[in-house]
Design a protein around this motif. Structure first.
Motif, mmCIF file in Angstrom:
data_model
loop_
_atom_site.group_PDB
_atom_site.id
_atom_site.type_symbol
_atom_site.label_atom_id
_atom_site.label_comp_id
_atom_site.label_asym_id
_atom_site.label_seq_id
_atom_site.Cartn_x
_atom_site.Cartn_y
_atom_site.Cartn_z
ATOM 1 N N GLY A 96 35.362 25.838 32.077
ATOM 2 C CA GLY A 96 34.787 24.501 32.250
ATOM 3 C C GLY A 96 33.590 24.331 31.343
ATOM 4 N N ASP A 97 32.645 23.459 31.761
ATOM 5 C CA ASP A 97 31.412 23.382 30.970
ATOM 6 C C ASP A 97 30.291 24.056 31.752
ATOM 7 N N LEU A 98 29.027 23.820 31.354
ATOM 8 C CA LEU A 98 27.919 24.551 31.972
ATOM 9 C C LEU A 98 27.491 24.014 33.340
ATOM 10 N N GLY A 99 28.108 22.917 33.773
ATOM 11 C CA GLY A 99 27.784 22.378 35.092
ATOM 12 C C GLY A 99 28.640 23.010 36.180
ATOM 13 N N LEU A 100 28.165 22.893 37.429
ATOM 14 C CA LEU A 100 28.887 23.448 38.582
ATOM 15 C C LEU A 100 30.233 22.764 38.831
ATOM 16 N N ASP A 101 30.310 21.490 38.452
ATOM 17 C CA ASP A 101 31.442 20.632 38.798
ATOM 18 C C ASP A 101 32.804 21.276 38.512
ATOM 19 N N PRO A 102 33.543 21.610 39.556
ATOM 20 C CA PRO A 102 34.843 22.273 39.360
ATOM 21 C C PRO A 102 35.896 21.356 38.730
ATOM 22 N N ARG A 103 35.636 20.039 38.752
ATOM 23 C CA ARG A 103 36.621 19.104 38.164
ATOM 24 C C ARG A 103 36.748 19.286 36.655
ATOM 25 N N LYS A 104 35.723 19.901 36.035
ATOM 26 C CA LYS A 104 35.768 20.126 34.593
ATOM 27 C C LYS A 104 36.681 21.296 34.225
ATOM 28 N N CYS A 105 37.061 22.055 35.237
ATOM 29 C CA CYS A 105 37.917 23.219 34.981
ATOM 30 C C CYS A 105 39.366 22.787 35.154
ATOM 31 N N VAL A 106 40.110 22.797 34.056
ATOM 32 C CA VAL A 106 41.461 22.235 34.099
ATOM 33 C C VAL A 106 42.495 23.251 34.591
ATOM 34 N N ARG A 107 42.350 24.490 34.141
ATOM 35 C CA ARG A 107 43.387 25.467 34.476
ATOM 36 C C ARG A 107 42.757 26.741 35.064
ATOM 37 N N PRO A 108 43.156 27.101 36.293
ATOM 38 C CA PRO A 108 42.626 28.343 36.864
ATOM 39 C C PRO A 108 43.028 29.551 36.007
ATOM 40 N N THR A 109 42.165 30.550 35.986
ATOM 41 C CA THR A 109 42.468 31.804 35.299
ATOM 42 C C THR A 109 43.046 32.772 36.331
ATOM 43 N N VAL A 110 44.193 33.356 36.000
ATOM 44 C CA VAL A 110 44.812 34.325 36.912
ATOM 45 C C VAL A 110 44.975 35.640 36.175
ATOM 46 N N PHE A 111 44.436 36.718 36.742
ATOM 47 C CA PHE A 111 44.748 38.018 36.157
ATOM 48 C C PHE A 111 45.008 39.088 37.201
ATOM 49 N N VAL A 112 45.812 40.049 36.808
ATOM 50 C CA VAL A 112 46.204 41.151 37.698
ATOM 51 C C VAL A 112 46.054 42.455 36.922
ATOM 52 N N ILE A 113 45.246 43.352 37.474
ATOM 53 C CA ILE A 113 45.046 44.675 36.865
ATOM 54 C C ILE A 113 45.635 45.718 37.813
ATOM 55 N N ALA A 114 46.480 46.568 37.291
ATOM 56 C CA ALA A 114 46.970 47.707 38.088
ATOM 57 C C ALA A 114 46.477 48.966 37.400
ATOM 58 N N ASP A 115 45.791 49.789 38.149
ATOM 59 C CA ASP A 115 45.213 50.999 37.559
ATOM 60 C C ASP A 115 45.374 52.161 38.525
ATOM 61 N N ARG A 116 45.206 53.353 37.971
ATOM 62 C CA ARG A 116 45.211 54.526 38.817
ATOM 63 C C ARG A 116 44.062 54.400 39.811
ATOM 64 N N ILE A 117 44.303 54.808 41.025
ATOM 65 C CA ILE A 117 43.255 54.722 42.041
ATOM 66 C C ILE A 117 42.332 55.926 41.911
ATOM 67 N N GLU A 118 41.044 55.634 41.870
ATOM 68 C CA GLU A 118 40.069 56.724 41.823
ATOM 69 C C GLU A 118 39.744 57.100 43.265
ATOM 70 N N LEU A 119 40.200 58.257 43.663
ATOM 71 C CA LEU A 119 40.018 58.671 45.054
ATOM 72 C C LEU A 119 38.579 59.128 45.295
ATOM 73 N N TYR A 120 38.089 58.832 46.476
ATOM 74 C CA TYR A 120 36.763 59.326 46.843
ATOM 75 C C TYR A 120 36.864 60.840 47.016
ATOM 76 N N PRO A 121 35.766 61.568 46.799
ATOM 77 C CA PRO A 121 35.827 63.036 46.932
ATOM 78 C C PRO A 121 36.340 63.459 48.321
ATOM 79 N N LYS A 122 37.161 64.499 48.320
ATOM 80 C CA LYS A 122 37.757 65.009 49.563
ATOM 81 C C LYS A 122 36.670 65.374 50.575
ATOM 82 N N LYS A 123 35.560 65.849 50.010
ATOM 83 C CA LYS A 123 34.418 66.293 50.821
ATOM 84 C C LYS A 123 33.957 65.199 51.784
ATOM 85 N N LEU A 124 34.013 63.951 51.279
ATOM 86 C CA LEU A 124 33.562 62.799 52.046
ATOM 87 C C LEU A 124 34.357 62.660 53.351
#
Ligand code: PXG
Length: 288
Positions: A96-124
């Motif tokens: 859109g432009d620099l104003g808050l007004d959502p009407r200036k945004c014509v097309r929503p942006t859609v993205f999907v990221i698939a990545d390896r999951i970083e597991l928390y340490p087993k210790k936790l």
């Protein structure tokens, strides 16, 4: 790695959004975090439904149907040869432009990221987490409903920074009247005798999908499961305590604000629920 952006899979180096995107300028957008286990996408429909609900509330029209989005998630995993993964779905208001007004945004942006999951340490998971309550209160539903999984996570990030500054990994956030709400990206549970208790959504917590899964498992294990207002006193005097979230799964908590829970080690009920949760994630889900 290939990332889905506005209808096309592209190399991650090509997957960029505009500096005029209102997701970047104002945090105007919604997201979901999903996991897949051994080629089974866990609670995919529930995550998609929640994404559409968040979008509906902020009056953002997702330019794909639920069915199409489910296909994009599956395709993201297949194209990257991922079976155990973390999937991030984001829909912003778009450029859109620099104003808050959502009407200036014509097309929503859609993205999907698939990545390896970083597991928390087993210790936790073996030793359990130590938590502190922080001064930053959870957003009140009357101002910004935590059910909206929006790109505005500063409330949670401020709490996380407080915890980290104090030497802890995670924070407990309270409501303005001092009731326990949730952690910065996980829901809170306590075990007291045969009772499994978690704060009600109206106090200002996200209705976590892992939270619901654990409540269902608890019921099957004949625990008395209920949503209840909890104070810090309740946490201090719980037999057991744990956190739930898509990324963290089920994490035992052994100390809150210097007070030890149970024996200061992960509890028996928590371990039982963890085992049942693992079994559920390995056997249920949408196949790629
Ligand atoms: N509370 C909040 C505020 C959350 O954002 C949960 C609870 C757990 O919900 P689920 O449906 O996942 O059981 C969340 C989860 C991440 C990450 O990458 C996840 C969340 C938010 C920020 C980061 O791990 N959402």
């Amino acid at each position: 790695m290939k990332v889905y952006l506005n209808g096309t899979f592209m190399d991650r180096s090509k997957a960029v959004v505009s500096v005029f995107d209102h997701g970047v300028l104002y945090g105007d957008g919604v997201f979901e975090g999903i996991r897949s286990y051994g080629g089974l996408v866990f609670k995919l429909e529930e995550h998609i439904d929640r994404l559409f609900e968040s979008a509906h509330t902020i009056m953002l029209k997702i330019p794909l149907t639920k069915r199409e989005l489910i296909e994009v998630v599956k395709q993201s995993l297949r194209i990257n040869s991922l079976r155990d993964a973390y999937i991030r779905l984001v829909v912003t208001r778009g450029e859109g432009d620099l104003g808050l007004d959502p009407r200036k945004c014509v097309r929503p942006t859609v993205f999907v990221i698939a990545d390896r999951i970083e597991l928390y340490p087993k210790k936790l998971y073996e030793q359990g987490l130590q938590l502190i309550t922080v001064a930053t209160q959870r957003n009140v539903p009357e101002a910004l409903n935590p059910q909206i999984k929006s790109l505005n996570y500063l409330n949670n990030i401020l709490a996380k920074i407080e915890a980290i500054t104090a030497g802890y990994e995670e924070a407990i956030m309270l409501s303005p009247s001092g009731y326990v709400t949730e952690c910065t990206g996980e829901n809170i549970f306590i075990v007291k005798g045969r009772h499994l208790l978690t704060p009600p959504p109206y106090i200002g917590v996200l209705r976590g999908i892992t939270r619901q899964t654990v409540m269902d498992i608890g019921q099957r294990h004949r625990l008395a499961v209920s949503e209840q207002l909890l104070t810090r006193h309740d946490l201090f005097n719980a037999d057991e305590m744990f956190l739930t979230g898509t990324a963290a799964e089920i994490v035992p908590v052994v100390k809150v604000d210097g007070r030890t829970n149970g024996g200061g080690v992960p509890g028996r009920v928590t371990e039982k629920l963890r085992a049942a949760f693992r079994q559920t994630t390995r056997t249920k889900g949408i196949r790629l």
